[in-house]
Design a protein around this motif. Structure first.
Motif, PDB file in Angstrom:
ATOM      1  N   ALA A 196       0.829  -1.207   0.000  1.00 33.30           N
ATOM      2  CA  ALA A 196       0.000   0.000   0.000  1.00 33.30           C
ATOM      3  C   ALA A 196       0.861   1.254   0.000  1.00 33.30           C
ATOM      4  O   ALA A 196       0.347   2.366   0.115  1.00 33.30           O
ATOM      5  CB  ALA A 196      -0.922   0.010   1.218  1.00 33.30           C
ATOM      6  N   ASP A 197       2.185   1.086  -0.159  1.00 28.46           N
ATOM      7  CA  ASP A 197       3.097   2.226  -0.049  1.00 28.46           C
ATOM      8  C   ASP A 197       2.788   3.338  -1.040  1.00 28.46           C
ATOM      9  O   ASP A 197       2.978   4.514  -0.732  1.00 28.46           O
ATOM     10  CB  ASP A 197       4.543   1.756  -0.270  1.00 28.46           C
ATOM     11  N   PHE A 198       2.334   2.973  -2.236  1.00 31.01           N
ATOM     12  CA  PHE A 198       2.160   3.968  -3.292  1.00 31.01           C
ATOM     13  C   PHE A 198       0.704   4.388  -3.494  1.00 31.01           C
ATOM     14  O   PHE A 198       0.443   5.430  -4.091  1.00 31.01           O
ATOM     15  CB  PHE A 198       2.717   3.425  -4.616  1.00 31.01           C
ATOM     16  N   THR A 199      -0.226   3.559  -3.046  1.00 30.19           N
ATOM     17  CA  THR A 199      -1.660   3.837  -3.266  1.00 30.19           C
ATOM     18  C   THR A 199      -2.435   3.535  -1.987  1.00 30.19           C
ATOM     19  O   THR A 199      -3.255   2.619  -1.948  1.00 30.19           O
ATOM     20  CB  THR A 199      -2.195   2.965  -4.415  1.00 30.19           C
ATOM     21  N   PRO A 200      -2.200   4.287  -0.911  1.00 31.19           N
ATOM     22  CA  PRO A 200      -2.802   3.935   0.385  1.00 31.19           C
ATOM     23  C   PRO A 200      -4.323   3.913   0.393  1.00 31.19           C
ATOM     24  O   PRO A 200      -4.929   3.005   0.983  1.00 31.19           O
ATOM     25  CB  PRO A 200      -2.247   5.003   1.332  1.00 31.19           C
ATOM     26  N   GLU A 201      -4.970   4.874  -0.254  1.00 30.11           N
ATOM     27  CA  GLU A 201      -6.430   4.926  -0.216  1.00 30.11           C
ATOM     28  C   GLU A 201      -7.050   3.793  -1.016  1.00 30.11           C
ATOM     29  O   GLU A 201      -7.963   3.099  -0.537  1.00 30.11           O
ATOM     30  CB  GLU A 201      -6.922   6.282  -0.733  1.00 30.11           C
ATOM     31  N   GLU A 202      -6.550   3.581  -2.235  1.00 30.37           N
ATOM     32  CA  GLU A 202      -7.079   2.490  -3.060  1.00 30.37           C
ATOM     33  C   GLU A 202      -6.820   1.139  -2.408  1.00 30.37           C
ATOM     34  O   GLU A 202      -7.671   0.244  -2.437  1.00 30.37           O
ATOM     35  CB  GLU A 202      -6.437   2.525  -4.451  1.00 30.37           C
ATOM     36  N   SER A 203      -5.650   0.997  -1.805  1.00 32.04           N
ATOM     37  CA  SER A 203      -5.292  -0.269  -1.177  1.00 32.04           C
ATOM     38  C   SER A 203      -6.158  -0.567   0.034  1.00 32.04           C
ATOM     39  O   SER A 203      -6.573  -1.715   0.252  1.00 32.04           O
ATOM     40  CB  SER A 203      -3.815  -0.254  -0.759  1.00 32.04           C
ATOM     41  N   ALA A 204      -6.461   0.463   0.822  1.00 32.27           N
ATOM     42  CA  ALA A 204      -7.326   0.267   1.978  1.00 32.27           C
ATOM     43  C   ALA A 204      -8.725  -0.158   1.540  1.00 32.27           C
ATOM     44  O   ALA A 204      -9.336  -1.054   2.138  1.00 32.27           O
ATOM     45  CB  ALA A 204      -7.398   1.549   2.809  1.00 32.27           C
ATOM     46  N   ALA A 205      -9.223   0.460   0.471  1.00 37.94           N
ATOM     47  CA  ALA A 205     -10.551   0.103  -0.037  1.00 37.94           C
ATOM     48  C   ALA A 205     -10.548  -1.322  -0.585  1.00 37.94           C
ATOM     49  O   ALA A 205     -11.504  -2.091  -0.372  1.00 37.94           O
ATOM     50  CB  ALA A 205     -10.982   1.086  -1.126  1.00 37.94           C
TER      51      ALA A 205
END
Length: 271
Positions: A196-205
């Motif tokens: 999730a290092d580069f895309t924290p919001e998308e990864s959390a979703a």
């Protein structure tokens, strides 16, 4: 196939919830998946349209890492989390360089077993076999692999796009340590892992979506991924964004340079 596996026509495939191997097949454009896998896959695409590119980047890393290992004298491979056969498979890459290479595949999805014949088309000088087992059963895997591989000689342990489906609570690091503990000096660990290092919001979703569908997604940071290689000698360039690990050993994946593909890869030698 080894005797401990059930016959392909005797397996029961759960089509009520998605499975990572079948979702991966769908991302790669395969047909060995079910509506529930496609539905969840489309939900992932809505969150991050690069997911199919990520799947191909992982596959391409496996090809390059296998070539590197074969060129450096490795003749035995234990591939856990094999997935549904997509040519070229690991044994085809390894045996093109070293026809005598021995490969053991392992996966926990019965649909992979149903296609295992495609994984067993070895060169006459080499060997390929398939084990039906879960990475959370390392002793079962080790016992089965020892029937085929010589654990007195180096073995490359392949865990590509797998450990992000195993949480810390399920003992991900202990599982890797247990598998490595049986391998001799000179063996290797090759891994990729989503982050999730580069895309924290998308990864959390995405994590929440998969959790609701019954699939664990344990995204780890670069440092957390590097912990899997503690005590091992990392091959240059060390922990790297997967598509930047020895790109000269393979063809680039279309779309891999459209921003950072959120996943790491590395290969390391057991001392």
């Amino acid at each position: 196939m080894t005797g401990q596996n059930p016959a392909p026509d005797a397996v029961v495939i759960d089509t009520s919830k998605p499975h990572p191997a079948r979702m991966y097949d769908w991302y790669l454009g395969g047909k060995d998946n079910y509506p529930v896998d496609e539905e969840t896959g489309r939900q992932m695409l809505a969150l991050d349209p690069r997911v199919p590119v990520m799947a191909r980047v992982n596959r391409a890393f496996m090809h390059r890492a296998t070539r590197w290992l074969a060129h450096h004298g490795v003749r035995q491979f234990l591939d856990i989390g094999t997935g549904i056969p997509t040519e070229p498979n690991l044994h085809q890459v390894a045996q093109e360089i070293a026809p005598d290479a021995r490969v053991v595949y392992c996966d926990n999805d019965p649909i992979v077993l149903a296609h295992a014949a495609a994984l067993l088309r070895s060169t006459s000088a080499g060997v390929t076999e398939y084990l039906q087992a879960d990475v959370r059963e390392p002793d079962t895997i080790i016992e089965g692999a020892k029937r085929i591989l010589d654990f007195d000689q180096p073995v490359a342990l392949s865990l590509v796009a797998l450990l992000h489906f195993v949480s810390d609570e399920d003992g991900a690091h202990a599982l890797v340590d247990r598998l490595l503990s049986e391998l001799p000096s000179g063996s290797y660990l090759m891994m990729t892992h989503a982050t999730a290092d580069f895309t924290p919001e998308e990864s959390a979703a995405a994590t929440e979506k998969l959790k609701a569908a019954g699939v664990t997604l344990a995204l780890r940071s670069r440092d957390e991924f590097a912990r899997f290689f503690h005590g091992l000698d990392l091959v240059e360039p060390g922990v790297e964004v997967a598509h930047k690990w020895h790109p000269e050993l393979g063809e680039p994946v279309p779309g891999q340079d459209d921003g950072v593909i959120p996943g790491y890869g590395a290969v390391a030698r057991k001392l």
